[in-house]
Design a protein around this motif. Structure first.
Motif, PDB file in Angstrom:
ATOM      1  N   GLY A   9       0.823  -1.197   0.000  1.00 32.86           N
ATOM      2  CA  GLY A   9       0.000   0.000   0.000  1.00 32.86           C
ATOM      3  C   GLY A   9       0.860   1.251   0.000  1.00 32.86           C
ATOM      4  O   GLY A   9       2.086   1.193   0.157  1.00 32.86           O
ATOM      5  N   LEU A  18      -0.687   0.588  -8.309  1.00 32.46           N
ATOM      6  CA  LEU A  18      -0.071  -0.051  -7.147  1.00 32.46           C
ATOM      7  C   LEU A  18      -0.326  -1.549  -7.252  1.00 32.46           C
ATOM      8  O   LEU A  18      -1.351  -1.967  -7.816  1.00 32.46           O
ATOM      9  N   LEU A  20      -0.641  -4.725  -4.624  1.00 31.38           N
ATOM     10  CA  LEU A  20      -0.695  -5.229  -3.261  1.00 31.38           C
ATOM     11  C   LEU A  20      -0.320  -6.710  -3.261  1.00 31.38           C
ATOM     12  O   LEU A  20      -0.660  -7.442  -4.193  1.00 31.38           O
ATOM     13  N   THR A  88      -9.464   5.016  -2.446  1.00 32.34           N
ATOM     14  CA  THR A  88      -8.789   5.187  -1.171  1.00 32.34           C
ATOM     15  C   THR A  88      -9.492   4.389  -0.083  1.00 32.34           C
ATOM     16  O   THR A  88     -10.695   4.521   0.128  1.00 32.34           O
ATOM     17  N   VAL A 117      -4.239   2.279   1.222  1.00 31.90           N
ATOM     18  CA  VAL A 117      -4.048   2.820  -0.121  1.00 31.90           C
ATOM     19  C   VAL A 117      -4.713   4.191  -0.167  1.00 31.90           C
ATOM     20  O   VAL A 117      -5.898   4.316   0.141  1.00 31.90           O
TER      21      VAL A 117
END
Length: 121
Positions: A9, A18, A20, A88, A117
């Motif tokens: 994150g 991103l 994870l 988010t 995140v």
């Protein structure tokens, strides 16, 4: 017993990406259904993606997120592209010992601690 540890994150600008990771230890990983959920402040935990021998995504992330797993590494991934501020949240990895694809949180037996995140606009 299954232990799950998420990582990856962070803070990213809108439109960024991103990945994870969720490392699993303990009981057999390859036979477990794995899922990703997220929880934004003031909101309920919501389903993001799940996989076993099939894959299922929430409509809100379909086409942008990809779930995958590496059974040799006991790890499940969530590749997130074209991130939006509404993505988010704290993202949680979960394992269901009864292998299948589940989109409801109560079907999962084990949970990680979560990874934050944050997507800035």
């Amino acid at each position: 017993q299954v232990q799950l540890v998420e990582s990856g994150g962070g803070l990213v600008q809108a439109g960024g990406s991103l990945t994870l990771s969720c490392a699993a230890s303990g009981r057999a990983f390859s036979n477990s259904g794995m899922g990703w959920f997220r929880q934004a402040p003031g909101k309920e935990r919501e389903f993001v993606a799940a996989m076993w021998w099939s894959i299922y995504y929430a409509d809100s992330v379909k086409g942008r997120f990809t779930i995958s797993r590496d059974n040799a590494k006991n790890t499940v991934y969530l590749q997130m592209n074209s991130l939006k501020p509404e993505d988010t949240a704290v993202y949680y990895c979960a394992a269901a010992l009864r292998g299948s694809v589940y989109s409801t949180a109560n079907e999962y037996d084990y949970w990680g601690q979560g990874t934050q995140v944050t997507v800035s606009s």
